[in-house]
Design a protein around this motif. Structure first.
Motif, PDB file in Angstrom:
ATOM      1  N   UNK A  36       0.831  -1.209   0.000  1.00 41.46           N
ATOM      2  CA  UNK A  36       0.000   0.000   0.000  1.00 41.46           C
ATOM      3  C   UNK A  36       0.866   1.259   0.000  1.00 41.46           C
ATOM      4  N   UNK A  37       0.503   2.214  -0.859  1.00 40.88           N
ATOM      5  CA  UNK A  37       1.243   3.472  -0.914  1.00 40.88           C
ATOM      6  C   UNK A  37       2.526   3.408  -1.722  1.00 40.88           C
ATOM      7  N   UNK A  38       2.701   2.359  -2.533  1.00 39.42           N
ATOM      8  CA  UNK A  38       3.920   2.225  -3.337  1.00 39.42           C
ATOM      9  C   UNK A  38       4.018   3.345  -4.371  1.00 39.42           C
ATOM     10  N   UNK A  39       5.239   3.914  -4.516  1.00 35.59           N
ATOM     11  CA  UNK A  39       5.485   4.989  -5.481  1.00 35.59           C
ATOM     12  C   UNK A  39       6.659   4.612  -6.373  1.00 35.59           C
ATOM     13  N   UNK A  40       6.529   4.911  -7.674  1.00 36.43           N
ATOM     14  CA  UNK A  40       7.616   4.734  -8.624  1.00 36.43           C
ATOM     15  C   UNK A  40       8.137   6.116  -9.007  1.00 36.43           C
ATOM     16  N   UNK A  41       9.423   6.367  -8.758  1.00 39.71           N
ATOM     17  CA  UNK A  41      10.042   7.619  -9.177  1.00 39.71           C
ATOM     18  C   UNK A  41      10.644   7.456 -10.574  1.00 39.71           C
ATOM     19  N   UNK A  42      10.436   8.472 -11.414  1.00 43.11           N
ATOM     20  CA  UNK A  42      11.043   8.524 -12.743  1.00 43.11           C
ATOM     21  C   UNK A  42      12.045   9.673 -12.744  1.00 43.11           C
ATOM     22  N   UNK A  43      13.353   9.396 -12.900  1.00 47.07           N
ATOM     23  CA  UNK A  43      14.346  10.461 -12.762  1.00 47.07           C
ATOM     24  C   UNK A  43      14.590  11.277 -14.027  1.00 47.07           C
ATOM     25  N   UNK A  46       8.594  13.340 -18.521  1.00 48.72           N
ATOM     26  CA  UNK A  46       7.591  12.441 -19.097  1.00 48.72           C
ATOM     27  C   UNK A  46       7.885  12.132 -20.562  1.00 48.72           C
ATOM     28  N   UNK A  47       7.558  10.921 -20.967  1.00 48.71           N
ATOM     29  CA  UNK A  47       7.714  10.524 -22.355  1.00 48.71           C
ATOM     30  C   UNK A  47       8.995   9.795 -22.671  1.00 48.71           C
ATOM     31  N   UNK A  48       9.956   9.780 -21.740  1.00 51.13           N
ATOM     32  CA  UNK A  48      11.216   9.084 -21.953  1.00 51.13           C
ATOM     33  C   UNK A  48      11.122   7.611 -21.606  1.00 51.13           C
ATOM     34  N   UNK A  49      12.230   6.899 -21.789  1.00 47.64           N
ATOM     35  CA  UNK A  49      12.230   5.461 -21.562  1.00 47.64           C
ATOM     36  C   UNK A  49      11.941   5.061 -20.136  1.00 47.64           C
ATOM     37  N   UNK A  50      12.530   5.769 -19.166  1.00 49.38           N
ATOM     38  CA  UNK A  50      12.271   5.437 -17.766  1.00 49.38           C
ATOM     39  C   UNK A  50      10.804   5.674 -17.427  1.00 49.38           C
ATOM     40  N   UNK A  51      10.245   6.738 -17.998  1.00 49.83           N
ATOM     41  CA  UNK A  51       8.855   7.095 -17.736  1.00 49.83           C
ATOM     42  C   UNK A  51       7.902   6.042 -18.312  1.00 49.83           C
ATOM     43  N   UNK A  52       8.126   5.692 -19.576  1.00 48.39           N
ATOM     44  CA  UNK A  52       7.270   4.688 -20.218  1.00 48.39           C
ATOM     45  C   UNK A  52       7.380   3.351 -19.488  1.00 48.39           C
ATOM     46  N   UNK A  53       8.603   2.988 -19.099  1.00 47.16           N
ATOM     47  CA  UNK A  53       8.804   1.729 -18.389  1.00 47.16           C
ATOM     48  C   UNK A  53       8.085   1.726 -17.044  1.00 47.16           C
ATOM     49  N   UNK A  55       5.517   3.570 -16.003  1.00 42.53           N
ATOM     50  CA  UNK A  55       4.052   3.590 -16.138  1.00 42.53           C
ATOM     51  C   UNK A  55       3.520   2.253 -16.660  1.00 42.53           C
ATOM     52  N   UNK A  56       4.301   1.601 -17.507  1.00 43.25           N
ATOM     53  CA  UNK A  56       3.908   0.272 -17.986  1.00 43.25           C
ATOM     54  C   UNK A  56       3.950  -0.739 -16.844  1.00 43.25           C
ATOM     55  N   UNK A  60       0.656  -2.705 -15.478  1.00 43.26           N
ATOM     56  CA  UNK A  60       0.649  -4.166 -15.541  1.00 43.26           C
ATOM     57  C   UNK A  60       0.492  -4.789 -14.159  1.00 43.26           C
ATOM     58  N   UNK A  61       1.179  -4.228 -13.153  1.00 40.12           N
ATOM     59  CA  UNK A  61       1.074  -4.753 -11.792  1.00 40.12           C
ATOM     60  C   UNK A  61      -0.340  -4.611 -11.249  1.00 40.12           C
TER      61      UNK A  61
END
Length: 327
Positions: A36-43, A46-53, A55-56, A60-61
């Protein structure tokens, strides 16, 4: 009173019997992946590879009911080292993970970051992919041969854009290309952008002569004809992309990028194991398998200490390549 007391006791007994299944039902709880409350940081932006990965992975999870309501947020800057510094500062936070890859390894070196990936908790390497050499539909370069000919004639007048800082994949790939073409890497006019999203606008607007980025970031623009792929940097052609490899084009080199996930330092064994379990279940899900196929990502799954050993090896490799190229 004699009637109500037995009924009350019976009701309590039923609650005890019914309660546990209600508490343990629901996707992910039985497999120990609910955070609960898990966060994914994108360094990066938006729109770059880390961001797309990121959010995907989050979608999916959630679709696989491994966990719910994952927040994805962007913290760009300095090739990913701003986000890295934030992550390292979140000591013991088992509800934060960062999407990252080879670009962050390089940025640590070129930005002389006081925080390194050795300060993080390795969770998983999740994918690998080729970069692509790409131009706008209006570009005079129709083939990789056209590009290399103009590039060799005057490297300074053929700017190349990449979605990573010096030392990252979008920088290393054209530098290795230049070396293979007989162009001194130090003469290459490389323009860094903070992620593939920022780079895209400059390619489409012909602000750079060509760009280097991950294929998964630009599939829509490639399919619509807005971008033209001249070559792929990996050892094999990419299904559905009409472009040769660099080696097929006479450049004796190849290059692939990878992406993964790290967490803050100071996690307990239980916190670390739960994050790893989440990505193990994600890796095995049909949702993730479909995303790999859709984005032309290769499966490169590796977790925990083995991923940590890989990160240490990549750090040494990037340092060696930068020195070899005189950069």
């Amino acid at each position: 009173m004699r009637l109500r007391t037995p009924l009350a006791l019976l009701g309590s007994a039923l609650l005890v019997l019914v309660g546990p299944p209600l508490l343990t039902s629901g996707g992910g709880t039985d497999t120990g992946t609910q955070i609960p409350g898990l966060r994914f940081m994108v360094p990066n932006t938006p729109g770059g590879g880390y961001d797309i990965t990121a959010r995907t992975m989050a979608k999916n999870a959630e679709d696989a009911e491994l966990t719910h309501n994952i927040e994805v947020f962007n913290l760009p800057g300095a090739g990913g080292t701003v986000g890295l510094s934030r992550l390292v500062g979140e000591h013991g936070n088992g509800k934060l993970a960062m999407s990252m890859g080879l670009g962050v390894v390089g940025a640590v070196h070129t930005n002389k970051s006081p925080r390194t990936l050795a300060d993080t908790t390795p969770i998983a390497r999740i994918s690998e992919e080729s970069d692509i050499v790409v131009v706008s539909k209006n570009s005079p370069f129709k083939t990789i041969g056209d590009l290399v000919k103009a590039w060799k004639a005057n490297p300074a007048k053929v700017p190349v854009g990449g979605g990573s800082s010096a030392g990252g994949p979008d920088h290393l790939a054209p530098m290795l290309m230049a070396k293979a073409a007989g162009i001194a890497p130090k003469t290459v006019n490389y323009i860094p952008f903070d992620g593939g999203g920022e780079l895209l606008a400059s390619i489409l607007g012909d602000k750079v002569s060509f760009g280097v980025s991950g294929v998964g970031e630009y599939l829509d623009q490639i399919q619509s004809g807005e971008l033209r792929v001249l070559a792929v940097t990996g050892p094999e052609r990419i299904p559905g992309v009409d472009a040769p490899t660099l080696r097929e084009s006479g450049l004796d080199t190849d290059f692939t990028n990878w992406r993964g996930v790290v967490a803050p330092p100071g996690l307990s064994d239980a916190q670390r194991d739960k994050l790893i379990a989440l990505f193990e279940k994600l890796h095995d899900s049909p949702q993730w398998r479909e995303s790999l196929k859709k984005n032309n990502w290769d499966d490169a799954f590796l977790t925990g200490e083995k991923f940590g050993d890989f990160l240490a090896g990549e750090d040494r490799r990037v340092d060696s390549v930068l020195k070899e190229l005189g950069l």
